[in-house]
Design a protein around this motif. Sequence first.
Motif, short mmCIF file in Angstrom:
data_model
loop_
_atom_site.label_atom_id
_atom_site.label_comp_id
_atom_site.label_asym_id
_atom_site.label_seq_id
_atom_site.Cartn_x
_atom_site.Cartn_y
_atom_site.Cartn_z
N ALA A 22 0.79 -1.18 -0.10
CA ALA A 22 0.07 0.07 -0.08
C ALA A 22 0.84 1.25 0.07
CB ALA A 22 -0.93 -0.13 1.25
N TRP A 23 1.95 1.35 0.69
CA TRP A 23 2.71 2.54 0.83
C TRP A 23 3.55 2.75 -0.34
CZ3 TRP A 23 7.47 4.64 0.66
CH2 TRP A 23 7.72 5.89 1.29
N ALA A 26 1.38 3.99 -3.19
CA ALA A 26 1.06 5.48 -3.20
C ALA A 26 2.27 6.13 -3.27
CB ALA A 26 0.51 5.62 -1.83
N THR A 105 -3.85 8.68 0.29
CA THR A 105 -3.43 7.38 -0.09
C THR A 105 -2.34 6.82 0.53
OG1 THR A 105 -2.08 8.44 -2.00
CG2 THR A 105 -4.84 7.91 -2.38
N GLN A 106 -1.25 7.65 0.71
CA GLN A 106 -0.14 7.13 1.32
C GLN A 106 -0.42 6.90 2.88
OE1 GLN A 106 3.21 9.55 0.48
NE2 GLN A 106 4.80 8.01 1.21
N LEU A 108 -2.89 5.61 4.11
CA LEU A 108 -3.73 4.39 4.14
C LEU A 108 -2.89 3.31 4.84
CD1 LEU A 108 -6.21 2.83 3.54
CD2 LEU A 108 -5.28 2.30 1.42
N SER A 155 -7.05 17.98 4.51
CA SER A 155 -7.44 16.53 4.66
C SER A 155 -7.32 15.80 6.03
CB SER A 155 -6.55 15.80 3.71
OG SER A 155 -5.32 16.09 4.02
N THR A 162 -10.11 8.13 9.35
CA THR A 162 -9.66 6.66 8.89
C THR A 162 -8.74 5.96 9.93
OG1 THR A 162 -7.47 7.76 7.94
CG2 THR A 162 -9.52 7.52 6.59
#
Length: 431
Positions: A22-23, A26, A105-106, A108, A155, A162
């Motif tokens: 994931a990282w 992103a 996104t990063q 996440l 953001s 989250t």
Amino acid sequence: MPASATSPLLKRLPPGLWTLLAWYAAAVAPIVEYVVLTPRHKYSLSYPGEGLDPFGARALLTLAFALVFAAAALTRRRAGAAYGLLILGTVVSTVAWRQDEIPPTQFLALDIALCHIAATRPRRTSLTAGAAALAVPVGYLLVRLWTGNGSGTASEPFMALTVVIAWLVGHSAHQARAHTEELHARAAAQAVIAERLRIAREMHDTVAHSIGIIALQAGAAARIVETRPGQAREAMLVVEREGRETLSGLRRMLGTLRQADEERSSAFPGGEPAGHGHARASRDPAPGLADLERLAATTTDAGVRVEIRRLGGHRPLPAATDLAAFRIVQESVTNVVRHSGADSCRVDIDHRAHELLIEVSDRGPGTGTAGDTGYGLVGMRERVALLHGEFTAGPRAGGGFVVTVRLPVPAAADATATGARVLATDGTGGR
């Protein structure tokens, strides 16, 4: 087929690898879009095309990738340290791009790692990790406000939300796992208790009757040894026979308890099977209704005449039903010998269409009642309940005591093997 071959992908891949993927996804996306490919725009507020031109920026981004890779490798062994490296790598990545906030996104990847920590680590550790994750967007927000660059929609509230959701999901998984383990432990404890009760009931039924007969015969022999030595000798022979049969029953029971260990030992070709004597005893046939005549003869020799009356068409019984029926009759007769004061009792065995009816009655002056708290009645009641039967015990009209049991009997086809065993044991077809 191994269980891992059919398990979901989410379970087959370690959490550290999911975090790494994931990282990296992103982090690599802006490099490809704004550095490798021809820019479709002249500039980007988040990722300026000249953002990686300086050597220091490229070095910082390389360091960020290395930190996140190290975090993924340490996730299983040292989750706290791995989470700290992941946060540090994320911050270094934004510094390399000269950003004033972390892209959602990063971020996440931090949520995935936090969910794993909350699901597998103690609550205190997961709360610490969650607080560290919340501190990152809050820190960026404060820095922007301090520098006067607070325009636009932030953001950080979304990223904080989250974080809370990831922690709640992981904590719920942790609670579900703990509850499942508690249920398994409780089920195991209940299984142990049930097995202990079964062993205690079997020990009581096996030993109590024989010990009662031995005590009566030994007492009688002691009283007549000088006046009637011949009868005293016969009484002591009965004591010897009952003692041997009791010992055989105990060995059979211990062999059954050791059977699982012996089967486990036999799985290793080089291993030596343990308890050969117990294994041999466990193969001895368990007692059943075919042994009632022998039980009646032994009890009659002890001074209480037992009359057995069989009704209905005899047919083979399942092993559990046959053993339970014999133990119930044995315990009932033992109670007659001990408590009723009667010199005789009657055992009725009625094979009906779909049930087995057992009735043991006497006309003694004893004071036994249906509410008796002795282990005999409790054991009989438990045996009948395990077979989904009906059990009643209490004084009978006109004096005495009666035990009545109804045991359901399945189709005859289910008991064919048991019938062969009974016929082989009794040798007379059980009549």
